[in-house]
Design a protein around this motif. Sequence first.
Motif, PDB file in Angstrom:
ATOM      1  N   VAL A   1       0.841  -1.195   0.000  1.00  0.00           N
ATOM      2  CA  VAL A   1       0.000   0.000   0.000  1.00  0.00           C
ATOM      3  C   VAL A   1       0.878   1.247   0.000  1.00  0.00           C
ATOM      4  N   ILE A   2       1.909   1.231   0.828  1.00  0.00           N
ATOM      5  CA  ILE A   2       2.855   2.355   0.873  1.00  0.00           C
ATOM      6  C   ILE A   2       3.535   2.537  -0.480  1.00  0.00           C
ATOM      7  N   ILE A   3       3.993   1.424  -1.037  1.00  0.00           N
ATOM      8  CA  ILE A   3       4.667   1.471  -2.343  1.00  0.00           C
ATOM      9  C   ILE A   3       3.705   1.953  -3.419  1.00  0.00           C
ATOM     10  N   GLY A   4       2.459   1.488  -3.347  1.00  0.00           N
ATOM     11  CA  GLY A   4       1.459   1.897  -4.330  1.00  0.00           C
ATOM     12  C   GLY A   4       1.217   3.389  -4.315  1.00  0.00           C
ATOM     13  N   ILE A   5       1.134   3.969  -3.134  1.00  0.00           N
ATOM     14  CA  ILE A   5       0.940   5.418  -3.018  1.00  0.00           C
ATOM     15  C   ILE A   5       2.123   6.151  -3.623  1.00  0.00           C
ATOM     16  N   ARG A   6       3.315   5.691  -3.322  1.00  0.00           N
ATOM     17  CA  ARG A   6       4.514   6.360  -3.860  1.00  0.00           C
ATOM     18  C   ARG A   6       4.581   6.245  -5.388  1.00  0.00           C
ATOM     19  N   LYS A   7       4.185   5.087  -5.926  1.00  0.00           N
ATOM     20  CA  LYS A   7       4.187   4.915  -7.376  1.00  0.00           C
ATOM     21  C   LYS A   7       3.222   5.889  -8.033  1.00  0.00           C
ATOM     22  N   ILE A   8       2.041   6.015  -7.460  1.00  0.00           N
ATOM     23  CA  ILE A   8       1.052   6.927  -8.029  1.00  0.00           C
ATOM     24  C   ILE A   8       1.546   8.371  -7.948  1.00  0.00           C
ATOM     25  N   MET A   9       2.184   8.730  -6.855  1.00  0.00           N
ATOM     26  CA  MET A   9       2.721  10.081  -6.714  1.00  0.00           C
ATOM     27  C   MET A   9       3.826  10.346  -7.732  1.00  0.00           C
ATOM     28  N   ASN A  10       4.462   9.282  -8.226  1.00  0.00           N
ATOM     29  CA  ASN A  10       5.510   9.411  -9.245  1.00  0.00           C
ATOM     30  C   ASN A  10       4.947   9.318 -10.660  1.00  0.00           C
ATOM     31  N   GLY A  11       3.613   9.323 -10.761  1.00  0.00           N
ATOM     32  CA  GLY A  11       2.992   9.306 -12.083  1.00  0.00           C
ATOM     33  C   GLY A  11       2.793   7.922 -12.661  1.00  0.00           C
ATOM     34  N   GLU A  12       2.982   6.879 -11.857  1.00  0.00           N
ATOM     35  CA  GLU A  12       2.791   5.516 -12.332  1.00  0.00           C
ATOM     36  C   GLU A  12       1.426   4.990 -11.894  1.00  0.00           C
ATOM     37  N   LYS A  13       1.084   3.822 -12.415  1.00  0.00           N
ATOM     38  CA  LYS A  13      -0.137   3.146 -11.992  1.00  0.00           C
ATOM     39  C   LYS A  13       0.249   1.919 -11.171  1.00  0.00           C
ATOM     40  N   THR A  14      -0.652   1.463 -10.322  1.00  0.00           N
ATOM     41  CA  THR A  14      -0.398   0.255  -9.551  1.00  0.00           C
ATOM     42  C   THR A  14      -1.686  -0.562  -9.479  1.00  0.00           C
ATOM     43  N   ILE A  15      -1.588  -1.830  -9.856  1.00  0.00           N
ATOM     44  CA  ILE A  15      -2.745  -2.721  -9.851  1.00  0.00           C
ATOM     45  C   ILE A  15      -2.331  -4.041  -9.238  1.00  0.00           C
ATOM     46  N   HIS A  16      -3.104  -4.522  -8.280  1.00  0.00           N
ATOM     47  CA  HIS A  16      -2.800  -5.785  -7.611  1.00  0.00           C
ATOM     48  C   HIS A  16      -2.733  -6.901  -8.658  1.00  0.00           C
ATOM     49  N   SER A  17      -1.764  -7.789  -8.518  1.00  0.00           N
ATOM     50  CA  SER A  17      -1.565  -8.856  -9.503  1.00  0.00           C
ATOM     51  C   SER A  17      -2.795  -9.745  -9.652  1.00  0.00           C
ATOM     52  N   LYS A  18      -3.514  -9.959  -8.571  1.00  0.00           N
ATOM     53  CA  LYS A  18      -4.722 -10.786  -8.635  1.00  0.00           C
ATOM     54  C   LYS A  18      -5.781 -10.121  -9.502  1.00  0.00           C
ATOM     55  N   VAL A  19      -5.884  -8.793  -9.405  1.00  0.00           N
ATOM     56  CA  VAL A  19      -6.846  -8.042 -10.210  1.00  0.00           C
ATOM     57  C   VAL A  19      -6.437  -8.093 -11.679  1.00  0.00           C
ATOM     58  N   THR A  20      -5.159  -7.895 -11.935  1.00  0.00           N
ATOM     59  CA  THR A  20      -4.666  -7.951 -13.307  1.00  0.00           C
ATOM     60  C   THR A  20      -4.939  -9.317 -13.927  1.00  0.00           C
ATOM     61  N   ASP A  21      -4.681 -10.366 -13.165  1.00  0.00           N
ATOM     62  CA  ASP A  21      -4.905 -11.719 -13.674  1.00  0.00           C
ATOM     63  C   ASP A  21      -6.377 -11.955 -14.003  1.00  0.00           C
ATOM     64  N   GLU A  22      -7.261 -11.501 -13.125  1.00  0.00           N
ATOM     65  CA  GLU A  22      -8.688 -11.728 -13.348  1.00  0.00           C
ATOM     66  C   GLU A  22      -9.214 -10.916 -14.532  1.00  0.00           C
ATOM     67  N   LEU A  23      -8.717  -9.677 -14.655  1.00  0.00           N
ATOM     68  CA  LEU A  23      -9.161  -8.853 -15.772  1.00  0.00           C
ATOM     69  C   LEU A  23      -8.685  -9.432 -17.103  1.00  0.00           C
ATOM     70  N   LEU A  24      -7.442  -9.863 -17.116  1.00  0.00           N
ATOM     71  CA  LEU A  24      -6.911 -10.363 -18.382  1.00  0.00           C
ATOM     72  C   LEU A  24      -7.399 -11.756 -18.716  1.00  0.00           C
ATOM     73  N   SER A  25      -7.844 -12.501 -17.733  1.00  0.00           N
ATOM     74  CA  SER A  25      -8.402 -13.818 -18.036  1.00  0.00           C
ATOM     75  C   SER A  25      -9.656 -13.668 -18.884  1.00  0.00           C
ATOM     76  N   ALA A  26     -10.376 -12.556 -18.660  1.00  0.00           N
ATOM     77  CA  ALA A  26     -11.578 -12.288 -19.463  1.00  0.00           C
ATOM     78  C   ALA A  26     -11.183 -11.986 -20.910  1.00  0.00           C
ATOM     79  N   LEU A  27     -10.090 -11.234 -21.066  1.00  0.00           N
ATOM     80  CA  LEU A  27      -9.631 -10.916 -22.418  1.00  0.00           C
ATOM     81  C   LEU A  27      -9.138 -12.174 -23.133  1.00  0.00           C
ATOM     82  N   HIS A  28      -8.559 -13.099 -22.375  1.00  0.00           N
ATOM     83  CA  HIS A  28      -8.001 -14.308 -22.975  1.00  0.00           C
ATOM     84  C   HIS A  28      -9.083 -15.260 -23.473  1.00  0.00           C
ATOM     85  N   THR A  29     -10.324 -15.007 -23.128  1.00  0.00           N
ATOM     86  CA  THR A  29     -11.410 -15.858 -23.622  1.00  0.00           C
ATOM     87  C   THR A  29     -11.782 -15.512 -25.061  1.00  0.00           C
ATOM     88  N   GLN A  30     -11.255 -14.400 -25.523  1.00  0.00           N
ATOM     89  CA  GLN A  30     -11.552 -14.006 -26.899  1.00  0.00           C
ATOM     90  C   GLN A  30     -10.884 -14.983 -27.866  1.00  0.00           C
TER      91      GLN A  30
END
Length: 212
Positions: free
Chosen positions: A112-141
Amino acid sequence: MTIKIVLVDDHHVVRRGLVLLLNSQEDFEVVAEATNGAEAVQQAKELSPDIVLMDLVMPVLNGIEATKQIIENNPKQKILILTSFSDQDYAIPALEAGANGYLLKESNPDDVIIGIRKIMNGEKTIHSKVTDELLSALHTQKNNVSQLHHSLTKREKEVLKEITNGKSNKEIASSLFITEKTVKTHVSNILAKLNVQDRTQAALYAIREKID
C-alpha cells in the motif's frame, strides 16, 4: 514534501489501522477521514489532497461514483482504490472512472505504501490478482491475446507505454514530440490491434505482457 492523504472507508477499524500505517511514514499525513463517498467528494474538494485512498462499497455514495465526481471536480486528483473486491465488475468501472491504481485489502501493508509512492511518481499500480482476473476475461476471446502485441509498431509500443503510465494524449504528444492528432491515431491503432475496447484494457495488457 509531505504527501497529504484523504482516507475513505466506512469501517472504523479499517480506518484506524490505515491511519497508523500511513502516519508511520515520515512524509505521509492523513489530513481527513471519510466514512462514505459523499464525504470523500466534499473533503477532496475542500482539502485538495495529494491522494485519495478510496474504498468501493460504502453507504450514501459508493467509491466508483465518488471517484467520478472527484475527477470531474479536479481531473488531476490522484486516487488509489483499496477494496476487498478483485473481480472485473468493480475493477474496470473504478479504473475507467479515473482511479490511478487498484489494490486489495489483502495486500501486504508495504505494498500500500509502495502503491501510493508509485502513483505520486505518475505511475499506476494494480494488484496482480486483479490484473490476472481482468486479463483472463480478455483471454477468452478467439484471438491469441499473448501474440497480438507483435503487430504493434515501435512508435505504437512507445505510446502504449505512456498510456500505461497514465498519461493523457496531450502529455504523450509532448513526451514523444508528436501532435495530439497523431497520438489519437496511434491509440486507435493500438486498441484495434490488441482487440481491446479502451485505454484501461490496453494498459492492463501491457502490464501483463511486460511490453517495453
